[in-house]
Design an enzyme around this catalytic site. Structure first.
Site, PDB file in Angstrom:
ATOM      1  N   ASP A 357       0.442  -1.484  -0.382  1.00  0.00           N
ATOM      2  CA  ASP A 357       0.268  -0.150   0.426  1.00  0.00           C
ATOM      3  C   ASP A 357       0.257   1.461  -0.235  1.00  0.00           C
ATOM      4  OD1 ASP A 357      -2.383   1.587  -0.312  1.00  0.00           O
ATOM      5  OD2 ASP A 357      -2.668   0.696   2.182  1.00  0.00           O
ATOM      6  N   LYS A 406      -8.491  -1.286   3.785  1.00  0.00           N
ATOM      7  CA  LYS A 406      -8.119   0.090   3.861  1.00  0.00           C
ATOM      8  C   LYS A 406      -7.534  -0.010   5.033  1.00  0.00           C
ATOM      9  CE  LYS A 406      -6.733   2.574   1.156  1.00  0.00           C
ATOM     10  NZ  LYS A 406      -5.491   2.918  -0.125  1.00  0.00           N
ATOM     11  N   LYS A 447      -8.553  14.431  -1.920  1.00  0.00           N
ATOM     12  CA  LYS A 447      -8.892  13.830  -0.728  1.00  0.00           C
ATOM     13  C   LYS A 447      -8.979  14.632   0.550  1.00  0.00           C
ATOM     14  CE  LYS A 447      -6.085   9.869   1.076  1.00  0.00           C
ATOM     15  NZ  LYS A 447      -6.158   9.120   1.464  1.00  0.00           N
ATOM     16  N   LYS A 518       2.639   1.756   3.310  1.00  0.00           N
ATOM     17  CA  LYS A 518       2.017   1.671   4.608  1.00  0.00           C
ATOM     18  C   LYS A 518       2.241   0.737   5.743  1.00  0.00           C
ATOM     19  CE  LYS A 518      -2.666   4.574   3.055  1.00  0.00           C
ATOM     20  NZ  LYS A 518      -2.552   4.539   2.011  1.00  0.00           N
TER      21      LYS A 518
END
Length: 569
Positions: A357, A406, A447, A518
């Site tokens: 990620d 996520k 975002k 991530k």
């Protein structure tokens, strides 16, 4: 003066003498002059030449432990560590020093990148960005002219300290200048997508680039079309079905695997590439169930693909295809692509894998802020993260199963920092941590991330930090893709030897990519590091080791001594 390299009987000249000799030979036509050939960023362009050495002019290390030859940079390196022993009377620290040798191939290979999800926001953005840089495109904005750049890429736009000059001032150079790296403009790019839309139309659909830039890129991207991809509807949100008009037919997963392998071989052969790196930048999938006899080891995994087992995801098929073709694979989404069987397969074939990620916005800030709070002796007790976005990623994440993937990758980022301080946190204690993602179509790729950090401070006090972050999602993620590819290629050119072992590459689980991901993967049994600054120093210190330089630290001992002593040293 001569410096002996790692190969018995092979000598290479010290840097200064060699450079002078090389210039004389070039002048008299006795030495080949290597030239850079910029490939068009399509799957149709190839060159007949080997890629050149691409070191930044002006930086070399002159030391007894470093040798520069045509083929390698060879550096002897002393690694210092500390082993802690637990005794009845407390902890005992025993410093340890070990000698290693780093050998870095100087010749940069001709590298291809195949992206899964090439026609999406990230794929069109990184392709358009590289093309804009290659063709030196500029466009008008309301603030004035804008030129193409690589801002946000640590390899292209970040610097690292290499020492002090004669005046005691710190000297910094770009990361790309330390050892040879692929130039972004030399990458050959292709890939797959479940949508047949060409990249020009995909770029317009994504609404990431301003219209003025899109207009200039359109002629360069309208002929770029992704290859058909794998589509298993139950792994991504149902709302993606309308885009799935470019899929490999049938339900036979073994045939799908063979198809992807054939695509990789054809791409590599057609473009005369030395290597291909595959990057997943497609939709987030739901988590796959890890089942005994299905994906828990490599043999079971390959058998499960042959029988088209329902828990074999598209991303796992792509990963297996890449590994079997000897191509490094990077997972840019949060799903568990790297089930145990995939990891074992990568180890058996000695192929690099990296994940999971892309770490671009909210999570990157979290890994900085929590590190700051805990390192300052403050105790975060509650972390609430809310974000909404309107791109296709947000649309896919509106489905519960995909959001769960996520949520997991975003939630584990604080664990190692919390575990580092047993004064503040008892064993097993964690801050409350909530992650919320909502789909708001109007904001598109822009975002919004809102975070609240509540910490305990002195004498039972409470401190709350609230942060708002507007993240241009794909413009932050695209440079990460570039860095992941360039650093993975570099890792394939580094070999290390040491006590009791001859030259070998790093572990197939490429943990030095953690700064860009991530939920960083590490080799089994190794600690996961989420602290952003430690992750970045890992990359910089590996680069320093490649040229025989010790790790950078902030001790600055020379500056701490009295002036009279400093003048004599």
């Amino acid at each position: 003066m001569f410096v002996r390299t790692d190969r018995p009987g092979r000598l290479c000249l010290r840097v200064g003498w060699w450079q002078a000799r090389r210039r004389l030979l070039i002048l008299f036509g006795k030495f080949p002059i290597y030239m850079t050939y910029l490939s068009d960023i399509t799957s149709d362009v190839s060159t007949d030449t080997a890629a050149p050495m691409q070191e930044e002019k002006g930086f070399r290390v002159e030391a007894k432990n470093v040798a520069y030859c045509d083929e390698y940079i060879t550096a002897d390196y002393e690694y210092a560590s500390t082993r802690i022993h637990r005794t009845d009377s407390g902890l005992v620290a025993r410093p340890k020093r070990q000698r290693f040798r780093f050998r870095t191939k100087r010749r940069v290979d001709r590298v291809g990148v195949m992206m899964v999800g090439w026609g999406g926001n990230n794929g069109t953005s990184i392709t358009g960005g590289i093309l804009a840089n290659k063709h030196k495109i500029s466009w008008s904005t309301k603030e004035g002219p804008q030129t193409a750049d690589y801002v946000g890429s640590i390899t292209q736009s970040a610097t690292m300290k290499v020492g002090l000059d004669a005046d005691g001032k710190e000297v910094y150079i770009p990361l790309k200048s330390v050892v040879p790296m692929v130039k972004p403009e030399d990458l050959v790019i292709g890939g797959w997508d479940i949508s047949k839309m060409n990249l020009s139309d995909g770029m317009e659909r994504a609404c990431v680039f301003p219209h003025a830039l899109q207009k200039k890129l359109r002629p360069l991207m309208k002929e770029l079309r992704p290859l058909p991809s794998i589509y298993y509807p139950h792994f991504i949100a149902a709302n993606q079905k309308e885009r799935a008009d470019n899929v490999i037919e049938g339900k036979d997963k073994q045939k799908h695997l063979n198809h992807i392998r054939s695509d990789i071989r054809a791409f590599k052969s057609k473009n005369r590439l030395d290597k291909v790196i595959v990057v997943w930048t497609a939709n987030t999938e739901r988590f796959s169930s890890v089942l005994k006899g299905v994906n828990d080891n490599s043999k079971s995994l390959l058998r499960a693909i042959r029988t088209s087992h329902s828990e074999i995801s598209p991303s796992t098929v792509f990963a297996v295809a890449s590994i079997l073709e000897g191509c490094a694979y990077i997972n840019g989404s949060p799903q568990n692509t790297f089930v145990p069987g995939v990891v074992q397969l990568a180890e058996e074939h000695d192929v690099f894998i990296g994940g999971d990620d892309f770490k671009s916005g909210q999570t990157k800030m979290k890994s900085v802020l929590v590190d700051f709070l805990v390192s300052s002796g403050l105790k975060p007790v509650s972390i609430t993260s809310y974000n909404h976005l309107g791109n296709n990623d947000g649309k896919n994440l509106s489905a519960p199963a995909q959001f769960r993937s996520k949520e997991i990758s975003k939630s584990n980022v604080v664990d190692d920092m919390v575990d580092s301080n047993r004064i503040l946190y008892k064993e097993g204690e964690r801050p409350d941590h909530l992650v919320v993602i909502k789909y708001v179509p109007f904001v598109r790729d822009s975002k919004r991330a809102l975070d609240e950090y509540t910490s305990k401070i002195f004498m039972g006090g409470i401190n709350t930090i609230v942060m708002h972050n507007t993240c241009e999602d794909s413009l932050l993620a695209s440079p990460l893709i570039l860095d992941l590819v360039l650093l993975t290629d570099l890792a394939q050119r580094i070999e290390i030897s040491g006590p009791g072992f001859s030259y070998t590459r790093m572990d197939p689980v490429l943990s030095y990519l953690s700064f860009l991901l991530k939920a960083p993967m590490v080799p089994s049994g190794n600690p996961v590091v989420n602290s952003l600054f430690r992750q970045l120093m890992c990359i910089k210190n590996i680069l320093r080791a490649c040229v025989g330089m010790q790790p950078e630290n902030s001790m600055l001992l020379m500056q701490k001594l009295p002036k009279a002593i400093r003048a004599r040293l």
